[in-house]
Design a protein around this motif. Structure first.
Motif, PDB file in Angstrom:
ATOM      1  N   VAL A 296     -12.107 -11.826   4.926  1.00 20.37           N
ATOM      2  CA  VAL A 296     -12.318 -11.834   6.381  1.00 20.37           C
ATOM      3  C   VAL A 296     -11.219 -12.622   7.078  1.00 20.37           C
ATOM      4  CG1 VAL A 296     -13.841 -12.610   8.233  1.00 20.37           C
ATOM      5  CG2 VAL A 296     -14.805 -11.469   6.231  1.00 20.37           C
ATOM      6  N   ARG A 297     -10.851 -13.765   6.511  1.00 16.21           N
ATOM      7  CA  ARG A 297      -9.799 -14.575   7.128  1.00 16.21           C
ATOM      8  C   ARG A 297      -8.444 -13.880   7.030  1.00 16.21           C
ATOM      9  NH1 ARG A 297     -10.350 -16.948  10.850  1.00 16.21           N
ATOM     10  NH2 ARG A 297      -8.918 -18.693  10.495  1.00 16.21           N
ATOM     11  N   LEU A 298      -8.168 -13.228   5.909  1.00 16.93           N
ATOM     12  CA  LEU A 298      -6.910 -12.509   5.754  1.00 16.93           C
ATOM     13  C   LEU A 298      -6.787 -11.370   6.762  1.00 16.93           C
ATOM     14  CD1 LEU A 298      -6.551 -12.351   1.867  1.00 16.93           C
ATOM     15  CD2 LEU A 298      -4.848 -13.287   3.455  1.00 16.93           C
ATOM     16  N   LEU A 299      -7.875 -10.626   6.956  1.00 12.73           N
ATOM     17  CA  LEU A 299      -7.837  -9.494   7.883  1.00 12.73           C
ATOM     18  C   LEU A 299      -7.690  -9.968   9.322  1.00 12.73           C
ATOM     19  CD1 LEU A 299     -10.482  -7.060   6.356  1.00 12.73           C
ATOM     20  CD2 LEU A 299      -7.999  -7.093   6.044  1.00 12.73           C
ATOM     21  N   GLY A 300      -8.038 -11.212   9.579  1.00 12.88           N
ATOM     22  CA  GLY A 300      -7.794 -11.776  10.900  1.00 12.88           C
ATOM     23  C   GLY A 300      -6.323 -12.073  11.138  1.00 12.88           C
ATOM     24  N   ALA A 301      -5.545 -12.154  10.032  1.00 12.17           N
ATOM     25  CA  ALA A 301      -4.121 -12.446  10.154  1.00 12.17           C
ATOM     26  C   ALA A 301      -3.284 -11.182  10.296  1.00 12.17           C
ATOM     27  CB  ALA A 301      -3.644 -13.247   8.941  1.00 12.17           C
ATOM     28  N   MET A 302      -3.637 -10.127   9.546  1.00 18.83           N
ATOM     29  CA  MET A 302      -2.893  -8.874   9.648  1.00 18.83           C
ATOM     30  C   MET A 302      -3.674  -7.750   8.998  1.00 18.83           C
ATOM     31  SD  MET A 302       0.189  -9.597   6.867  1.00 18.83           S
ATOM     32  CE  MET A 302       0.883  -7.944   6.845  1.00 18.83           C
ATOM     33  N   GLU A 303      -3.359  -6.526   9.404  1.00 14.90           N
ATOM     34  CA  GLU A 303      -3.975  -5.331   8.831  1.00 14.90           C
ATOM     35  C   GLU A 303      -3.400  -5.119   7.434  1.00 14.90           C
ATOM     36  OE1 GLU A 303      -4.843  -1.414  11.189  1.00 14.90           O
ATOM     37  OE2 GLU A 303      -2.906  -1.205  10.211  1.00 14.90           O
ATOM     38  N   LEU A 304      -4.271  -4.820   6.473  1.00 13.78           N
ATOM     39  CA  LEU A 304      -3.835  -4.714   5.078  1.00 13.78           C
ATOM     40  C   LEU A 304      -4.460  -3.511   4.401  1.00 13.78           C
ATOM     41  CD1 LEU A 304      -4.293  -8.479   4.172  1.00 13.78           C
ATOM     42  CD2 LEU A 304      -2.092  -7.282   4.178  1.00 13.78           C
TER      43      LEU A 304
ATOM     44  N   LEU B 166       3.140   9.520   9.529  1.00 17.09           N
ATOM     45  CA  LEU B 166       2.733   8.397   8.685  1.00 17.09           C
ATOM     46  C   LEU B 166       3.917   7.495   8.364  1.00 17.09           C
ATOM     47  CD1 LEU B 166       0.366  10.237   6.179  1.00 17.09           C
ATOM     48  CD2 LEU B 166      -0.297   8.713   8.042  1.00 17.09           C
ATOM     49  N   GLU B 167       5.083   8.105   8.157  1.00 19.58           N
ATOM     50  CA  GLU B 167       6.247   7.280   7.821  1.00 19.58           C
ATOM     51  C   GLU B 167       6.633   6.392   8.991  1.00 19.58           C
ATOM     52  OE1 GLU B 167      10.426   7.615   5.408  1.00 19.58           O
ATOM     53  OE2 GLU B 167       9.587   9.443   6.280  1.00 19.58           O
ATOM     54  N   MET B 168       6.583   6.918  10.215  1.00 19.83           N
ATOM     55  CA  MET B 168       6.917   6.097  11.369  1.00 19.83           C
ATOM     56  C   MET B 168       5.892   4.996  11.582  1.00 19.83           C
ATOM     57  SD  MET B 168       9.798   7.192  12.112  1.00 19.83           S
ATOM     58  CE  MET B 168      10.007   5.883  13.309  1.00 19.83           C
ATOM     59  N   LEU B 169       4.630   5.267  11.290  1.00 22.05           N
ATOM     60  CA  LEU B 169       3.618   4.213  11.409  1.00 22.05           C
ATOM     61  C   LEU B 169       3.889   3.079  10.431  1.00 22.05           C
ATOM     62  CD1 LEU B 169       0.286   6.183  11.932  1.00 22.05           C
ATOM     63  CD2 LEU B 169       1.433   4.690  13.577  1.00 22.05           C
ATOM     64  N   ARG B 170       4.399   3.423   9.255  1.00 24.73           N
ATOM     65  CA  ARG B 170       4.747   2.369   8.298  1.00 24.73           C
ATOM     66  C   ARG B 170       5.901   1.527   8.837  1.00 24.73           C
ATOM     67  NH1 ARG B 170       3.096   5.811   3.812  1.00 24.73           N
ATOM     68  NH2 ARG B 170       0.852   5.935   4.191  1.00 24.73           N
ATOM     69  N   ILE B 171       6.865   2.181   9.487  1.00 27.53           N
ATOM     70  CA  ILE B 171       7.984   1.455  10.092  1.00 27.53           C
ATOM     71  C   ILE B 171       7.465   0.554  11.211  1.00 27.53           C
ATOM     72  CG2 ILE B 171      10.192   1.680  11.277  1.00 27.53           C
ATOM     73  CD1 ILE B 171      10.101   2.772   8.374  1.00 27.53           C
ATOM     74  N   ALA B 172       6.622   1.094  12.067  1.00 25.14           N
ATOM     75  CA  ALA B 172       6.070   0.317  13.179  1.00 25.14           C
ATOM     76  C   ALA B 172       5.249  -0.862  12.672  1.00 25.14           C
ATOM     77  CB  ALA B 172       5.212   1.220  14.072  1.00 25.14           C
ATOM     78  N   ARG B 173       4.520  -0.642  11.590  1.00 19.87           N
ATOM     79  CA  ARG B 173       3.702  -1.732  11.046  1.00 19.87           C
ATOM     80  C   ARG B 173       4.570  -2.909  10.614  1.00 19.87           C
ATOM     81  NH1 ARG B 173       0.859   1.058   8.304  1.00 19.87           N
ATOM     82  NH2 ARG B 173      -0.998   1.040   9.601  1.00 19.87           N
ATOM     83  N   ALA B 174       5.721  -2.603  10.031  1.00 16.80           N
ATOM     84  CA  ALA B 174       6.629  -3.674   9.620  1.00 16.80           C
ATOM     85  C   ALA B 174       7.130  -4.460  10.831  1.00 16.80           C
ATOM     86  CB  ALA B 174       7.805  -3.093   8.838  1.00 16.80           C
ATOM     87  N   LYS B 175       7.409  -3.765  11.935  1.00 11.05           N
ATOM     88  CA  LYS B 175       7.912  -4.433  13.133  1.00 11.05           C
ATOM     89  C   LYS B 175       6.831  -5.234  13.848  1.00 11.05           C
ATOM     90  CE  LYS B 175      11.068  -2.524  15.698  1.00 11.05           C
ATOM     91  NZ  LYS B 175      12.116  -3.590  15.746  1.00 11.05           N
ATOM     92  N   LEU B 176       5.594  -4.741  13.813  1.00 13.11           N
ATOM     93  CA  LEU B 176       4.520  -5.335  14.617  1.00 13.11           C
ATOM     94  C   LEU B 176       3.595  -6.247  13.819  1.00 13.11           C
ATOM     95  CD1 LEU B 176       3.572  -2.094  16.595  1.00 13.11           C
ATOM     96  CD2 LEU B 176       5.000  -3.995  17.401  1.00 13.11           C
ATOM     97  N   GLN B 177       3.869  -6.444  12.543  1.00 10.58           N
ATOM     98  CA  GLN B 177       2.924  -7.159  11.691  1.00 10.58           C
ATOM     99  C   GLN B 177       2.789  -8.650  12.021  1.00 10.58           C
ATOM    100  OE1 GLN B 177       4.229  -6.756   7.631  1.00 10.58           O
ATOM    101  NE2 GLN B 177       6.325  -7.330   8.092  1.00 10.58           N
ATOM    102  N   HIS B 178       3.683  -9.177  12.849  1.00  8.37           N
ATOM    103  CA  HIS B 178       3.598 -10.598  13.193  1.00  8.37           C
ATOM    104  C   HIS B 178       2.694 -10.850  14.391  1.00  8.37           C
ATOM    105  CE1 HIS B 178       6.743 -11.426  10.288  1.00  8.37           C
ATOM    106  NE2 HIS B 178       7.458 -10.447  10.814  1.00  8.37           N
ATOM    107  N   PHE B 179       2.227  -9.792  15.054  1.00  4.76           N
ATOM    108  CA  PHE B 179       1.312  -9.965  16.175  1.00  4.76           C
ATOM    109  C   PHE B 179      -0.122 -10.126  15.664  1.00  4.76           C
ATOM    110  CE2 PHE B 179       4.867  -7.802  18.285  1.00  4.76           C
ATOM    111  CZ  PHE B 179       5.011  -8.607  19.411  1.00  4.76           C
TER     112      PHE B 179
END
Length: 331
Positions: free
Chosen positions: A19-27, A187-200
């Motif tokens: 639960v705490r991990l999922l609060g930090a980022m989508e996994l 799906l490939e672009m979503l993976r790219i976007a996830r890398a860019k947005l994962q710090h939010f």
């Protein structure tokens, strides 16, 4: 799900960590297993219990399943929100739990690094094509600056970035937004976007797979809708704008960044452009049919292809049925 079932779902140290991990980022489940140092089947069982209790959410993306904490503005409840806040307090007050959570989050760095390496590989494979297309129009930074200036100081509220691509526009609008949904069909672009947005924070940015002609959202869900260099891929651009109008709240805004009409037929084959840009009259008609009032347009003429930024404000009336212009049908 009863209250006691929710608390039973938390009666396990691994599930508290999840639960705490999922609060930090989508996994993804596999990424969770990597961080926790447990087998994927075991982690999947824990995840199933948390999802059944409403303490985590699944989102299928192709063959992958991603997990996130419940989003307060959508499917969450006051009870679940209170539980999540209680766990945050527990991490601050319990030294052992705090150390475990900190160690888990440190391991997220490896997940982030893997995602960023995959993004860099994608850019390397396509850099030549993108650079060639960019040379035809105004620099990206100029376009981005114009968008931000045009939106002004008014908060963007809840934002839908249709065709998010690399996630750059979602990243740019995040400081002005309460929440951003970044949607893409690829799906490939979503993976790219996830890398860019994962710090939010996970409650600020959500990635969704979907098609702009059939948006997977309820009516009047967003305050600002953005279509950045996406509409020229649409076989039926008016349909995409009708969908944008449907999900925009009264008083909300749509921002469309795309090419002015041009005659570069080679872009159809080389870059899969379905439309060779748009005229102001054509865009004004589509915006009107989608329930938007057109606002002043910005033209950026620094390259062979002119980039236009069209704006529309959503009225209270429902969009009309769209009847395509004969010229559009032959475009």
């Amino acid at each position: 799900m009863s209250v006691d079932a929710k608390f039973r779902a938390l009666a396990d140290p691994t599930r508290l960590r999840i639960v705490r991990l999922l609060g930090a980022m989508e996994l993804a489940v596999g990424e969770l297993a990597q961080v926790l140092g447990q087998s994927q089947p075991r982690v999947s069982r824990h995840v199933g219990i948390l999802c059944d209790a409403g303490l985590a959410e699944r989102r299928k993306e192709g063959s992958w399943v991603f997990l996130r904490a419940p989003v307060a503005s959508t499917t969450s409840s006051p009870l679940i929100d209170a539980v999540l806040r209680l766990l945050a307090i527990a991490e601050r007050e319990d030294p052992d739990f705090s150390l475990q959570c900190e160690d888990d989050r440190r391991k997220l760095a490896a997940i982030r690094s893997t995602r960023e390496e995959a993004a860099e590989g994608y850019f390397a494979r396509h850099a030549e094509d993108w650079d060639e297309l960019r040379r035809l129009h105004s620099p990206d930074q100029t376009v981005e600056t114009q968008i931000i200036e045009a939106l002004g100081d008014e908060p963007a509220g809840e934002v839908l970035d249709i065709g998010t691509g690399t996630g750059r526009m979602a990243e740019l609008l995040a400081p002005k937004s309460t929440r951003i949904v970044a949607l893409d069909k690829s799906l490939e672009m979503l993976r790219i976007a996830r890398a860019k947005l994962q710090h939010f924070p996970t409650d600020q940015v959500e990635l969704v797979q979907g098609d702009f002609s059939d948006l997977p959202f309820a009516a009047q869900s967003f305050d600002t809708v953005l279509l950045h260099q996406v509409l020229h891929f649409a076989q039926a651009p008016a349909t995409a704008l009708m969908e944008a109008g449907r999900v925009t709240r009264p008083g909300g805004r749509v921002v469309i960044v795309d090419f002015a009409d041009h005659n570069r037929e080679d872009l159809r084959e080389r870059y899969a452009h379905a439309r060779l840009g748009f005229s102001d009259d054509q865009m004004a008609r589509m915006l009107s049919d989608a329930g938007f009032t057109s606002k002043p347009t910005i033209a950026l003429e620094e390259g062979e292809l002119v980039i236009k930024i069209w704006f529309g404000e959503r009225g209270s009336a429902r969009p009309t049925s769209y009847s395509p212009d004969p010229k559009e049908m032959s475009a």
